[in-house]
Scaffold this motif. Structure first.
Motif, short mmCIF file in Angstrom:
data_model
loop_
_atom_site.label_atom_id
_atom_site.label_comp_id
_atom_site.label_asym_id
_atom_site.label_seq_id
_atom_site.Cartn_x
_atom_site.Cartn_y
_atom_site.Cartn_z
N TYR A 51 -3.85 -0.81 -14.46
CA TYR A 51 -3.72 -1.61 -13.24
C TYR A 51 -4.26 -3.01 -13.50
O TYR A 51 -5.36 -3.18 -14.05
N ALA A 52 -3.47 -4.02 -13.09
CA ALA A 52 -3.92 -5.42 -13.15
C ALA A 52 -3.71 -6.04 -11.77
O ALA A 52 -2.64 -5.90 -11.19
N GLY A 53 -4.74 -6.70 -11.26
CA GLY A 53 -4.67 -7.33 -9.95
C GLY A 53 -6.05 -7.43 -9.34
O GLY A 53 -7.05 -7.31 -10.03
N HIS A 54 -6.09 -7.66 -8.03
CA HIS A 54 -7.37 -7.76 -7.35
C HIS A 54 -8.00 -6.37 -7.18
O HIS A 54 -7.31 -5.38 -6.94
N ARG A 76 0.83 -1.21 0.00
CA ARG A 76 0.00 0.00 0.00
C ARG A 76 0.86 1.26 0.00
O ARG A 76 0.58 2.22 -0.74
N ALA A 77 1.91 1.27 0.81
CA ALA A 77 2.77 2.45 0.87
C ALA A 77 3.41 2.72 -0.49
O ALA A 77 3.45 3.87 -0.97
N ASP A 78 3.93 1.67 -1.12
CA ASP A 78 4.55 1.83 -2.43
C ASP A 78 3.52 2.23 -3.48
O ASP A 78 3.82 3.02 -4.39
N PHE A 79 2.31 1.68 -3.38
CA PHE A 79 1.24 1.99 -4.32
C PHE A 79 0.93 3.49 -4.26
O PHE A 79 0.88 4.18 -5.30
N LEU A 80 0.74 4.02 -3.05
CA LEU A 80 0.40 5.43 -2.91
C LEU A 80 1.56 6.32 -3.34
O LEU A 80 1.34 7.39 -3.96
N ASP A 81 2.80 5.90 -3.05
CA ASP A 81 3.97 6.67 -3.49
C ASP A 81 4.02 6.73 -5.01
O ASP A 81 4.32 7.80 -5.60
N SER A 82 3.73 5.61 -5.68
CA SER A 82 3.76 5.58 -7.14
C SER A 82 2.70 6.49 -7.73
O SER A 82 2.94 7.21 -8.71
N ALA A 84 -6.35 -3.63 -4.59
CA ALA A 84 -5.66 -4.41 -3.56
C ALA A 84 -4.15 -4.39 -3.74
O ALA A 84 -3.62 -5.02 -4.65
N PRO A 85 -3.43 -3.67 -2.86
CA PRO A 85 -1.98 -3.86 -2.79
C PRO A 85 -1.68 -5.28 -2.31
O PRO A 85 -2.56 -5.97 -1.79
N VAL A 86 -0.45 -5.71 -2.46
CA VAL A 86 -0.13 -7.10 -2.12
C VAL A 86 -0.19 -7.36 -0.62
O VAL A 86 -0.25 -8.52 -0.20
N ASP A 87 -0.20 -6.31 0.21
CA ASP A 87 -0.29 -6.51 1.66
C ASP A 87 -1.69 -6.23 2.19
O ASP A 87 -1.88 -6.15 3.41
#
Length: 591
Positions: A91-94, A67-73, A105-108
């Motif tokens: 974006y690809a993922g959940h 989540r932190a990296d997602f928001l930073d990006s 959904a971030p990975v964490d």
């Protein structure tokens, strides 16, 4: 499978003069820690990033973001997109709707089944905001792959709190292309390949670089619909007009303003049932929590038993020539506690929580369910899958139990101890005096019958659709259910508590429809649609009303079916169909 696979493209035009840059942010999340891991998002993201770079985009690519990296990006990209001619975000993922809020959904990310809370999620709106500074923006969302909730109910309902993404709205001039209708299911693609939508998108980008995005997305949507045999029904809409823009950035062909809203296909709002190709003898599941179903052939048989059959009761006659006109599917085993509990957690089975008599739950057949509970479960499966599930009719049940045989049991004229969970101590065979398990066994513990079905003989008796009739006189010859005294319903198959004769294919009994006992469960049937058709399902059934429960009988010794007079008192009236009178010790059905 994905709970929802949606590609949404938002094209927003600013009124300021065009800048000269085209930028892109591409994210693929697959290495989830708390949700189900995904094989393809990083592979899809790499391919999309490569395609955009090859066409002049300044691409920022990231995979497996916390989540932190997602928001930073997103924050970094927002600065880059400010003043750009075009910003593309992929974006690809959940992704999912949690209690009315669309999140990625971030990975964490963690999911709480009890509180309906998505911890460390990223709002879907953040992707749109990251591109807001550009004069034109395109957001590609290929989300909700596979099952993100491995420890929670697998399908969402209106009350579950977990569903696929809703239809996303955006301000400005907006173009939206959804890979499938909101809440529908789409294929994720084989490991190492691409999702159907991303595969179609890459192919169209490669061969249509000067095609306006609106026209290209219409083509992508149709490609997906055809490739998935109608399982995914794409939808494309536009709001405020679609300007001239394409992957190449210039020399776009045939650009023109679009109407306010345009839909690729005129489809109903309900989920569309995919065409089926389940052949006779095959088995399948419509979802990860759905029961395993076995496809039975069409055929003919004699309902009931001949007058010479040992253990026969008069209610089993006269025999009727029945024809099952088309194949249908039957659950391989009786419905288990685990399967029924999923229905309860998702709000589809609102009755009493079934007791387990102290024997355990899990993979044992669910017991202490009345007829309305069984119908509610079938209705929930119908609503969840788009396929019609129901209870078997009495004729279908007997046809399925016989498996093409004409003998009292599928095993022949007798029932071996190794073939079923029944009370062999009441068989009259002194060598089997101790052969009594005294409780249910896990489903599938005994060999299948000739049709590949298990536990049709013994374990628990099974509710069927038919109301009670005292015999087969006047029974329909086409395998359909029969009316009669609907305060009582037919049960078939015998049970762990009853002697072998009660488990003969033709044996039948009746119980009040609101009676919950530890000798009765059920299984379900499913209609098999015609191969090659895409059929809209019947309207989602209303919740099945659960009749008020009568006061339970006081704990005590309840007799077998043959002790007719006492049984009548405990089940309030009409008797269960009697089986041959043999000496027995009364045992407690209300453990």
């Amino acid at each position: 499978m994905r709970l929802l696979s949606a590609l949404m493209i938002t094209l927003a035009m600013a009124v300021s003069a065009h800048a000269s840059t085209r930028v892109a942010l591409v994210i693929g999340n697959g290495g989830y820690e708390k949700l189900s891991r995904l094989e393809n998002p990083t592979h899809d993201a790499e391919a999309v990033a490569g395609m955009l770079r090859a066409n002049g985009f300044d691409v920022e690519e990231a995979t497996d973001l916390t989540r932190a990296d997602f928001l930073d990006s997103l924050e970094a990209f927002q600065a880059k997109a400010s003043g750009a001619e075009l910003a593309v975000v992929y974006y690809a993922g959940h992704g999912m709707e949690v209690d009315g809020k669309d999140v990625l959904a971030p990975v964490d990310m963690e999911l709480s089944c009890e509180t309906r809370e998505a911890k460390r999620s990223v709002p879907l709106s953040a992707l749109f905001e990251a591109a807001d500074g550009a004069q034109s923006k395109v957001v590609l969302l290929d989300a909700c792959r596979s099952d993100p909730f491995p420890s929670c109910p697998k399908r969402g309902t209106e009350d579950s709190g977990f569903r696929g993404l809703t239809r996303v709205n955006s301000s400005g001039s907006t173009l939206i292309a959804s890979a499938t209708l909101s809440g529908s299911v789409a294929a994720d693609g084989k490991p190492g390949q691409h999702s159907p939508f991303t595969q179609a998108l890459l192919a169209r980008f490669e061969n249509g670089k000067t095609v306006p995005f609106r026209d290209l997305l219409d083509q992508v949507a149709e490609d997906v619909r055809v490739a998935t045999d109608g399982v995914q029904i794409p939808e494309v809409t536009s709001r405020g007009g679609a300007p001239k823009i394409c992957l190449a950035g210039e020399n776009c062909d045939g650009a023109q303003a679009e109407p306010l809203t345009r839909v690729v296909m005129n489809v109903p709002a309900t989920k569309v049932v995919p065409q089926t190709d389940h052949s006779v003898g095959s088995s399948f599941r419509d979802c990860s929590d759905c029961p395993e179903m076995v496809v039975l052939p069409a055929g003919s048989f004699k309902l009931g038993s001949p007058a010479t059959e040992v253990g026969r009761d008069a209610s089993e006659g006269p025999q009727v020539d029945e024809t099952i006109a088309k194949p249908f599917a039957v659950s391989k085993t009786e419905i288990t506690f685990d399967a029924f509990e999923t229905c309860r957690m998702e709000g589809g089975c609102p009755g009493e929580t079934p007791k387990d008599a102290g024997w355990g739950r899990g993979n044992r057949p669910v017991i202490y369910v009345d007829h309305a509970d069984a119908e509610a479960y079938a209705a929930w499966l119908t609503a969840s899958t788009g396929h019609r599930y129901r209870l078997l009719t009495e004729a279908e049940w007997e046809y399925a139990a016989r498996g093409g045989t004409t003998t009292p049991y599928p095993t022949g004229t007798g029932l071996p101890k190794s073939a079923a969970n029944v009370d062999f101590s009441q068989s009259g065979d002194v060598t089997l005096a101790s052969a009594y398990l005294g409780k249910t066994s896990e489903v599938g513990a005994y060999p299948p019958n000739p049709f590949g079905l298990q536990d049709m003989t013994g374990n628990v008796a099974e509710w069927v659709a038919d109301c009670w009739s005292p015999d087969h006189a006047g029974a329909p010859a086409d395998g359909t259910s029969r009316g009669g005294d609907c305060t009582r319903r037919v049960v078939k198959g015998g049970a762990w508590y009853f002697e072998p004769a009660a488990a003969r294919s033709a044996a039948r009994a009746s119980y009040p429809s609101d009676k919950r006992l530890n000798v009765i469960g059920f299984r379900v049937a499913r209609e098999i649609e015609t191969t090659g058709e895409v059929i809209a399902p019947a309207p989602v059934p209303a919740a099945v009303a659960v009749p008020p429960v009568k006061p339970a009988a006081k704990p005590g010794k309840l007799p077998k079916a043959s002790d007719k007079n006492v049984v009548e008192k405990l089940v309030d009236g009409l008797p269960s169909v009697p089986t041959p009178k043999v000496p027995r010790v009364l045992r407690d059905l209300f453990n």
